[in-house]
Design a protein around this motif. Sequence first.
Motif, mmCIF file in Angstrom:
data_model
loop_
_atom_site.group_PDB
_atom_site.id
_atom_site.type_symbol
_atom_site.label_atom_id
_atom_site.label_comp_id
_atom_site.label_asym_id
_atom_site.label_seq_id
_atom_site.Cartn_x
_atom_site.Cartn_y
_atom_site.Cartn_z
ATOM 1 N N GLN A 202 0.896 -1.238 0.010
ATOM 2 C CA GLN A 202 0.097 0.054 0.099
ATOM 3 C C GLN A 202 0.779 1.245 -0.098
ATOM 4 O OE1 GLN A 202 -3.171 -0.167 -0.594
ATOM 5 N NE2 GLN A 202 -4.154 -1.572 0.628
ATOM 6 N N ALA A 220 -5.184 4.697 0.239
ATOM 7 C CA ALA A 220 -4.049 3.796 0.515
ATOM 8 C C ALA A 220 -3.300 4.059 1.950
ATOM 9 C CB ALA A 220 -2.932 3.858 -0.581
ATOM 10 N N ALA A 223 -5.644 2.937 4.494
ATOM 11 C CA ALA A 223 -5.466 1.289 4.604
ATOM 12 C C ALA A 223 -4.300 1.024 5.279
ATOM 13 C CB ALA A 223 -5.482 0.687 3.130
ATOM 14 N N ILE A 224 -3.173 1.716 5.201
ATOM 15 C CA ILE A 224 -1.967 1.475 5.826
ATOM 16 C C ILE A 224 -2.404 1.857 7.556
ATOM 17 C CG2 ILE A 224 0.426 2.157 6.505
ATOM 18 C CD1 ILE A 224 0.682 2.871 3.451
ATOM 19 N N GLU A 420 -9.255 -0.879 3.193
ATOM 20 C CA GLU A 420 -9.033 -0.207 2.111
ATOM 21 C C GLU A 420 -7.917 -0.910 1.326
ATOM 22 O OE1 GLU A 420 -9.821 3.876 3.537
ATOM 23 O OE2 GLU A 420 -9.936 3.914 1.382
ATOM 24 N N LYS A 421 -7.827 -1.312 -0.062
ATOM 25 C CA LYS A 421 -6.745 -1.877 -0.676
ATOM 26 C C LYS A 421 -5.978 -0.817 -1.351
ATOM 27 C CE LYS A 421 -9.322 -6.113 -0.783
ATOM 28 N NZ LYS A 421 -9.886 -7.184 -1.554
ATOM 29 N N ALA A 422 -4.991 -1.070 -2.252
ATOM 30 C CA ALA A 422 -4.189 -0.168 -3.005
ATOM 31 C C ALA A 422 -4.971 0.456 -4.007
ATOM 32 C CB ALA A 422 -2.922 -0.765 -3.535
#
Length: 435
Positions: A202, A220, A223-224, A420-422
């Motif tokens: 990410q 991203a 998400a991290i 959340e994904k990249a």
Amino acid sequence: MDGSSTHMDGASAGQAPGEPPARAARRLWWASAAVVLAVLGTPVLVAGAEHGSRLPVAVLLVLTQACALRWQTRAPAAVLAVNAVTGLAVWALLPAVSLTGALLAAQITLCVLSATRPRRISVRALAAMCLPAPLAYRAGGPAGLAVYLLTVVLAWTVGQWRRAQQERTRAETRRAVVEERARIAREVHDVVAHTLSVMVIQAAAADDVFTQKPDQARRALHAIETGARSALGELRLLLRAFSPEDGESGTGATAGGAAGVGVAGEGRQPGPTLARLEELVATVRATGMNVHLHREGTTDALPGAVDLAAYRIVQEALTNTLRHAAGADEVSVRVTTGREAVEVAVVDNGHPRQGARPGGLVPVGAGRGLVGMRERARLVGGSLRAGPLPTGGFEVTAHLPVEPTTRRTPDGASEDIPEEKADGTTAEDSAEGRT
């Protein structure tokens, strides 16, 4: 089923090490009192018929011995003294009663003392019980002496055998817990390594699109943050598993730590999850077992440790059904995932193990399967119960609490963070796409 329950662990508060639970102590009292009343009471009544004035006193002494046995697990030394004195008094009143029979209650208490107290104490009690040996020789000659000494030594030896058996069971249970904790540590390491690997991906994706697509880079970064919070939660669970209050923590932590050394994502893949329950059920169905699987809720947002614990509990429960449930041909698996907890229930239609009481709990240490399941549930702050059902079959239920990942909003409130994904999609988006 593989024995143990939930129900497991250790002595109750205020209970001496090695002392049996209250229910077992009551059963022991009833059994030993019945033996004393039958074996000693009968000859006392027969011999007392010829000594009418002595009979009431002798009967009272026998009843005193039977009542004193009520406390033989709590204070065996004191009860042994009471039963020895009253037994000698019965023999003095009615010499026709053998000394071995008159001291039967004392011999039973000596066995209990030998099983529940340190050897140095039981050896002293054995020596004290040998003191009336000259009386046995005077009353019955060499044969009477041999019988008396044999019964006393046999009572002490049986207690020692029982004590060794209990120590061996406790050692096996401790070893099973340590091994299970080491395995859990390796699996938690895999989850954390997987999460960190995703965070690295990410971060790289955010760096690539930071200038051209700031919104995607921001997602991203969120998400991290979510992954970092999840990894911290997994590490807290790992530390909880090897807390200093546990005597085996050093061993387990060492084993787990040694297994976890390496580069994130290398060597092993992340462990199984509830999303792969269908695969697990399919392997069980291939054996001819009729398995009913019912799932409620989504598992995408579950903490990795909770996900792993739930899967392993179902796996072990199904394995126990295949190995230990006599005549079982059907098993029901229900997994309910909510915002606050994951509920797991595995019920089969096998016959209860011979000697098990309907609705009773399986004793701790009866097998490693339930020891491992309880340890997994405890690791995530949950609980597990297992035992035979009144109508037949065996049930394993687990309650595994879920700690939702949250973050602070600009106004200071906290809100749930969807993973959340990249590429900007969330766990909810992925779940909707699969449905």
